[in-house]
Design an enzyme around this catalytic site. Structure first.
Site: not given
Length: 399
Positions: A142, A170-172, A174
């Site tokens: 992330d 970025a994780d969330l 995506s």
């Protein structure tokens, strides 16, 4: 697992993803009633998940991320494991993974192989930087995507250098974009009868989230800069100190600016030279903020919040997480969902942030995240594997 109902109850999803991005995507489906089978590496098999977000690192995070799922331990590097996966794929609607792009092809479980077994399958992939290209094999994380995706350059106070956002955005994102792509592919399948391969990456999701900051460069060729708690294009919008704390204010445009000045008891500020329009106020940002800030320090946060809301100026207090969950509006919307856990007792998790008139999110109980392999025997039995065969598979770390 309790028989749950929801708008997606007819779908079965095989979740081979790890850590956060993929599980975030699939949590949406699990909360909406889909059957989600979480595929995990068996104890004793190489490559177990020891990453952040695993059971042993942060149980609260794990419970929040993996509720409403079943767990099947499966070693896809073995012939028997691959055969079990093929059996599951024949009955599944979605398969999701977030391995490095080459892993699925080396395992023989890429979109071509699995969709040959079940052409209706929607195959979903989340990578760090894309399925091809010069960085395709880079490990995705992330904070790396936040930096390469431009977010850290516009976060934090001016002159203090790049700053990571306080959540794994970025994780969330995506994960959420992947969930949208899966939904779209399932809808398209109703017309064509065929699934397809959908993809996203931490990098492109992060770039998409830049939104107007990205547009400043792409259209105006202006490089956005960090502006701290302030909005780069409108003033006064940001965090201001009060007599007893802080308040967020968003006085966007002339109408809000006039309302703010009147609520502050300083209507003369509207006529102040250099304060007459958003562009002028941006140019004279420090002067405007100093004038507004001096007035705001004369009263407490709650009093100013009530005054400004009454005047029609967007504003609000700034909470710590515990105070946020104690706010009456937060309690009213019910975003914190109760869940009974056999070990932890009565706990709460963050609920799905959407409402359906025919499927209230509080209509049924949430199921706690499964222990590793908790449903392995039941799932294999449903596929026709006998107790002796299952014991043999377990002894060889296939499951």
């Amino acid at each position: 697992m309790t028989d749950r109902k929801g708008p997606l109850a007819r779908f079965t999803i095989l979740d081979a993803s790890r850590v956060r991005a993929g599980p975030t995507a699939i949590r949406t489906f699990a909360d909406l009633g889909a059957r989600v089978i979480k595929l995990e590496i068996p104890p004793g098999a190489p490559g177990g998940d020891d990453m952040i977000g695993g059971r042993d690192h942060n149980r609260a995070d794990y419970e929040n991320l993996h509720r409403n799922k079943e767990s099947l331990t499966l070693n896809m590097k073995t012939p028997e494991g691959l055969e079990i996966l093929r059996q599951l794929v024949r009955q599944a609607d979605v398969f999701i993974e977030n391995w490095r792009p080459d892993v699925k092809h080396r395992l023989g479980v890429g979109p071509e192989e699995l969709r040959a077994i079940n052409p209706r399958l929607v195959y979903a992939s989340i990578s760090g930087f894309g399925q091809s290209g010069p960085y395709a094999r880079w490990p995705g994380f992330d904070s790396i995507a936040q930096g390469m995706g431009g977010l850290m350059s516009v976060t934090g106070k001016p002159g203090e250098g790049p700053m990571r956002v306080g959540i794994p955005i970025a994780d969330l994102c995506s994960g959420h974009f992947c969930a949208q792509a899966i939904m779209a592919a399932l809808l398209e399948r109703e017309v064509t009868g065929e699934g397809q391969w959908v993809q996203t990456s931490l990098l492109e999701a992060q770039i998409a989230m830049l939104d107007f900051q990205a547009a400043q460069w792409l259209i105006d060729r202006k490089v956005p800069q960090a502006s701290g708690n302030e909005h780069p294009l409108t003033v006064p919008t940001g965090v201001f100190a009060t007599r007893d704390g802080f308040i967020n204010i968003a006085a966007i445009g002339q109408t809000m600016w006039k309302r703010l000045c009147e609520a502050l008891g300083a209507p003369q500020l509207v006529q102040e030279p250099g304060f007459g329009s958003d562009p002028e106020r941006v140019e004279n940002r420090d002067r405007v903020n100093a004038a507004v800030g001096e007035l705001l320090r004369t009263r407490g946060t709650q009093e100013w919040t009530e005054r400004l809301i009454e005047a029609g100026v967007p504003c609000g207090p700034i909470y710590s997480v515990d105070r946020m969950f104690d706010d009456p509006q937060v309690r009213h919307i019910g975003i914190a969902r109760p869940m009974h856990h056999p070990e932890l007792g009565e706990v709460e998790v963050v609920g799905l942030p959407m409402q359906f008139s025919r499927h209230p999110r509080d209509a049924g109980p949430l199921e706690p995240a499964p222990e590793q392999g908790a449903q392995t025997d039941a799932i294999l039995s449903s596929l026709g594997w006998g107790a002796t065969d299952i014991a043999r598979l377990r002894a060889r770390h296939v499951v």
